[in-house]
Each structure stands twice: as C-alpha cells, then as structure tokens.
Design an enzyme around this catalytic site. Structure first.
Site, PDB file in Angstrom:
ATOM      1  N   GLY A  10       0.824  -1.211   0.000  1.00 56.20           N
ATOM      2  CA  GLY A  10       0.000   0.000   0.000  1.00 56.20           C
ATOM      3  C   GLY A  10       0.855   1.257   0.000  1.00 56.20           C
ATOM      4  O   GLY A  10       2.090   1.182   0.050  1.00 56.20           O
ATOM      5  N   ASP A  37      -0.771 -12.989   5.663  1.00 54.31           N
ATOM      6  CA  ASP A  37      -2.218 -12.792   5.728  1.00 54.31           C
ATOM      7  C   ASP A  37      -2.572 -12.489   7.183  1.00 54.31           C
ATOM      8  O   ASP A  37      -2.635 -13.398   8.020  1.00 54.31           O
ATOM      9  CB  ASP A  37      -2.931 -14.056   5.237  1.00 54.31           C
ATOM     10  CG  ASP A  37      -4.446 -13.954   5.338  1.00 54.31           C
ATOM     11  OD1 ASP A  37      -4.946 -12.859   5.704  1.00 54.31           O
ATOM     12  OD2 ASP A  37      -5.127 -14.963   5.082  1.00 54.31           O
ATOM     13  N   ILE A  38      -2.796 -11.205   7.491  1.00 47.22           N
ATOM     14  CA  ILE A  38      -3.062 -10.824   8.891  1.00 47.22           C
ATOM     15  C   ILE A  38      -4.396 -11.367   9.401  1.00 47.22           C
ATOM     16  O   ILE A  38      -4.642 -11.382  10.599  1.00 47.22           O
ATOM     17  CB  ILE A  38      -2.969  -9.292   9.115  1.00 47.22           C
ATOM     18  CG1 ILE A  38      -4.055  -8.540   8.326  1.00 47.22           C
ATOM     19  CG2 ILE A  38      -1.570  -8.775   8.817  1.00 47.22           C
ATOM     20  CD1 ILE A  38      -4.201  -7.068   8.733  1.00 47.22           C
ATOM     21  N   THR A  63      -9.272   0.045   2.808  1.00 49.02           N
ATOM     22  CA  THR A  63      -9.481   1.502   2.803  1.00 49.02           C
ATOM     23  C   THR A  63     -10.437   1.991   1.710  1.00 49.02           C
ATOM     24  O   THR A  63     -10.590   3.198   1.526  1.00 49.02           O
ATOM     25  CB  THR A  63      -8.135   2.236   2.628  1.00 49.02           C
ATOM     26  OG1 THR A  63      -7.519   1.781   1.420  1.00 49.02           O
ATOM     27  CG2 THR A  63      -7.205   1.987   3.809  1.00 49.02           C
ATOM     28  N   ASP A 103      -9.383   9.517  10.436  1.00 47.33           N
ATOM     29  CA  ASP A 103     -10.329  10.570  10.820  1.00 47.33           C
ATOM     30  C   ASP A 103     -11.778  10.124  10.621  1.00 47.33           C
ATOM     31  O   ASP A 103     -12.704  10.743  11.150  1.00 47.33           O
ATOM     32  CB  ASP A 103     -10.054  11.851  10.008  1.00 47.33           C
ATOM     33  CG  ASP A 103     -10.123  11.631   8.504  1.00 47.33           C
ATOM     34  OD1 ASP A 103      -9.816  10.505   8.042  1.00 47.33           O
ATOM     35  OD2 ASP A 103     -10.450  12.573   7.763  1.00 47.33           O
ATOM     36  N   TYR A 126     -16.558   1.635   6.770  1.00 49.57           N
ATOM     37  CA  TYR A 126     -15.103   1.797   6.881  1.00 49.57           C
ATOM     38  C   TYR A 126     -14.723   2.384   8.246  1.00 49.57           C
ATOM     39  O   TYR A 126     -13.906   1.811   8.980  1.00 49.57           O
ATOM     40  CB  TYR A 126     -14.584   2.693   5.749  1.00 49.57           C
ATOM     41  CG  TYR A 126     -13.160   3.148   5.959  1.00 49.57           C
ATOM     42  CD1 TYR A 126     -12.105   2.244   5.928  1.00 49.57           C
ATOM     43  CD2 TYR A 126     -12.864   4.495   6.205  1.00 49.57           C
ATOM     44  CE1 TYR A 126     -10.788   2.662   6.139  1.00 49.57           C
ATOM     45  CE2 TYR A 126     -11.562   4.919   6.410  1.00 49.57           C
ATOM     46  CZ  TYR A 126     -10.522   4.003   6.373  1.00 49.57           C
ATOM     47  OH  TYR A 126      -9.238   4.422   6.589  1.00 49.57           O
ATOM     48  N   LYS A 130     -12.722   0.513  11.386  1.00 52.00           N
ATOM     49  CA  LYS A 130     -11.450   1.054  11.896  1.00 52.00           C
ATOM     50  C   LYS A 130     -11.555   1.310  13.404  1.00 52.00           C
ATOM     51  O   LYS A 130     -10.618   1.049  14.156  1.00 52.00           O
ATOM     52  CB  LYS A 130     -11.053   2.331  11.150  1.00 52.00           C
ATOM     53  CG  LYS A 130     -10.639   2.104   9.694  1.00 52.00           C
ATOM     54  CD  LYS A 130      -9.447   1.157   9.548  1.00 52.00           C
ATOM     55  CE  LYS A 130      -8.144   1.803   9.973  1.00 52.00           C
ATOM     56  NZ  LYS A 130      -6.992   0.873   9.811  1.00 52.00           N
ATOM     57  N   TRP A 151      -6.635  11.982   5.040  1.00 52.56           N
ATOM     58  CA  TRP A 151      -6.421  12.400   3.650  1.00 52.56           C
ATOM     59  C   TRP A 151      -5.013  12.036   3.144  1.00 52.56           C
ATOM     60  O   TRP A 151      -4.282  12.873   2.631  1.00 52.56           O
ATOM     61  CB  TRP A 151      -6.648  13.914   3.522  1.00 52.56           C
ATOM     62  CG  TRP A 151      -8.034  14.389   3.781  1.00 52.56           C
ATOM     63  CD1 TRP A 151      -9.004  13.773   4.530  1.00 52.56           C
ATOM     64  CD2 TRP A 151      -8.631  15.609   3.309  1.00 52.56           C
ATOM     65  NE1 TRP A 151     -10.150  14.524   4.557  1.00 52.56           N
ATOM     66  CE2 TRP A 151      -9.955  15.659   3.820  1.00 52.56           C
ATOM     67  CE3 TRP A 151      -8.170  16.664   2.528  1.00 52.56           C
ATOM     68  CZ2 TRP A 151     -10.822  16.718   3.545  1.00 52.56           C
ATOM     69  CZ3 TRP A 151      -9.030  17.721   2.269  1.00 52.56           C
ATOM     70  CH2 TRP A 151     -10.338  17.743   2.762  1.00 52.56           C
TER      71      TRP A 151
END
Length: 290
Positions: A10, A37-38, A63, A103, A126, A130, A151
């Site tokens: 990523g 692979d988490i 994400t 955020d 999402y 998180k 961002w």
C-alpha cells in the site's frame, strides 16, 4: 531493532520502504498480503516466531471507503480481525504495535480540530471497522500506538493526488467538493513519524506513552483547494469547479470536518516529531520535485 511492516504494497507501506535506507540500524521486514495474511492467526504467529520483531507497524487496511458499504464482511475481516490477530501475537512476543487509524472514526460535525479525547461516532462501514479495530487492540495489548491520520496521499499507490493528475490528462473540466474540510497528509511524512516513534521508544526501558495519537500535516483545506494546489504545483491548467457534497453523492458519507489536533503527539515526542510536521502545501510541493 527489527521492525515488521504489514501492508507493504500500500502507499504507506511503500513510503516506509522509500525511507528505510535512511535507517541502516533498523532491520525492516516488509510483508504484503501475499507474504503475510493478517486475517490468519497461525500465519501471523509463524512469521513472528521466525523474525521476532521489536515493533510491528500495521499499514495493512481495507481503505475502499465506498466499496466497504457493499463489502462489510471483507472490511471487517481486514480492519478488525486482522488488527485483533496482530495485537494477540504482539502480546505473545512482547512486540510493540503501531496501528494506523483514520479521521473517519468521527462524524465530522465538530467545528474545531478533533482531539484524542473526542468521542468517535463513525457514519459508515469503513469508519466503524477502523474504530472496532482500535478497540480490539486496546482490549488485547497495552503496548500499542494507534495513530489516527487523514487524507493520505503520496507518489505511491492509489490516492486523491494521483487520481486528480490522471483525470487532468483525460478531461478539460473537473468538479471537486468544496465543503468537506480536512488536512492532506503526505504518507512519507507519516512514515517518518512512525519510525521516529519506534526509535524513541526503543531506548526507553519502560514506557507509559502508549495510546492513541493524531498525526497529519499542518493546516487545513477543502478537497477543491487541495486539487487546486495539485494542479498549480504541476503547472497544469484545467477548468476546476467547486461543488457541494450534495452534487457528488457517494455510497459512504464523508465527515464534513475532520481536522485533527496534533498537540498530544508533538508534546509527547517533542522536537523529534514536532519539528517534522510540515504544512500540507509545503509537503505537497516537495513531493512533486522528488
């Protein structure tokens, strides 16, 4: 010092790889989803047994904000089960976990920067996953740093900056929302902060600094103004139109205001980090010249 980085493919993972040569004393182990692979607890345990990391930076995440609305199970698996597995194994091996959050755990109704003490209220899948991931880590393993950021963009991976540059090559006119306010964060700056936290903590025999921290670049803007600066710094002339969020409906609701207060991280880690918090425009301008 051994630092395991998950999500190496990523943009944050690639940003960490980009700065790794500047830290020759650290042995980085970079793993993407094909090598770790988490979501598989045994997979995680096997790797930890092999490399015995002092720190684990979890840059792996689901994400795709809008897609998460139609793929909640997938988002949950990576953002919650994955975080839980890492925390469990970090506890077993006494590894300090640095976990990246967002955020999007806030609803964006506040008008002043969000602090770590503000009550989260995510409005989409999402953000909820998180937040659930954060809470799972807090319940399992106290030696953690949860870093909320916003961002994120960089020269790597998929992000708003690269999307704008691609669209500018395809179109004469682009419309961007002008009523969502936040702070663009250069993933390379975030990567530097994560490594600095590792090096700071490594030399502290016992630390009471664990917990949640906010980090982003300095300043604030709308997505429209962010786009404007991207084009300006790249000498691209294009018809850029500001529009309200109502004119650009998306499956997931975005926070209207999600600026993060960085006082805690700056006060805790001092000049080592606070000196490196650049204004978003400065950082954006520099990235274009790399």
């Amino acid at each position: 010092m051994v630092v395991l980085v998950t999500g190496a493919g990523g943009q944050l993972g690639q940003s960490l790889q980009f700065i790794a040569p500047n830290y020759p004393d650290i042995q980085f182990v970079f793993c993407d989803s094909s090598t770790l692979d988490i979501t598989n607890l045994n997979n995680v345990k096997q790797l930890f047994k092999q490399i015995k990391p002092n720190f684990c930076i979890n840059a792996a995440a689901y994400t795709a904000v809008d897609k998460a609305e139609s793929e909640p199970e997938k988002a949950y698996l990576i953002n919650v089960v994955g975080a839980k597995n890492l925390a469990t194994v970090c506890k077993e091996f006494d590894t300090i976990l640095l976990h990246i959050s967002t955020d999007f755990v806030f609803d964006g109704t506040k008008k002043t920067p969000y602090t770590e003490e503000d009550i989260p209220n995510p409005e989409g899948v999402y953000g909820q996953t998180k937040l659930d991931g954060e809470q799972a880590i807090q319940e399992i393993w106290h030696k953690h740093f949860i870093i909320r950021t916003s961002w994120v963009y960089s020269q790597f991976g998929n992000n708003f900056m690269k999307t704008m540059l691609r669209l500018a090559a395809e179109r004469d006119k682009i419309s961007v929302v002008n009523d969502q306010i936040g702070t663009p964060t250069n993933a390379v700056d975030l990567a530097e902060v994560l490594v600095k936290i590792c090096t700071s903590i490594f030399h502290l025999p016992s630390s009471n600094l664990f917990g949640i921290y906010n980090f982003s670049n300095e300043g604030q803007c709308s997505w429209y103004f962010f786009a404007k600066k991207i084009f300006e710094f790249n000498n691209i002339k294009i018809n850029l139109e500001p529009i309200p969020t109502t004119s650009f409906p998306t499956p997931a609701k975005r926070p209207g205001y999600s600026v993060l207060d960085k006082s805690k991280i700056k006060n805790t880690f001092g000049p080592e980090i606070s000196g490196g918090v650049k204004y978003w425009e400065t950082s954006l301008n520099e990235i274009e010249k790399e």
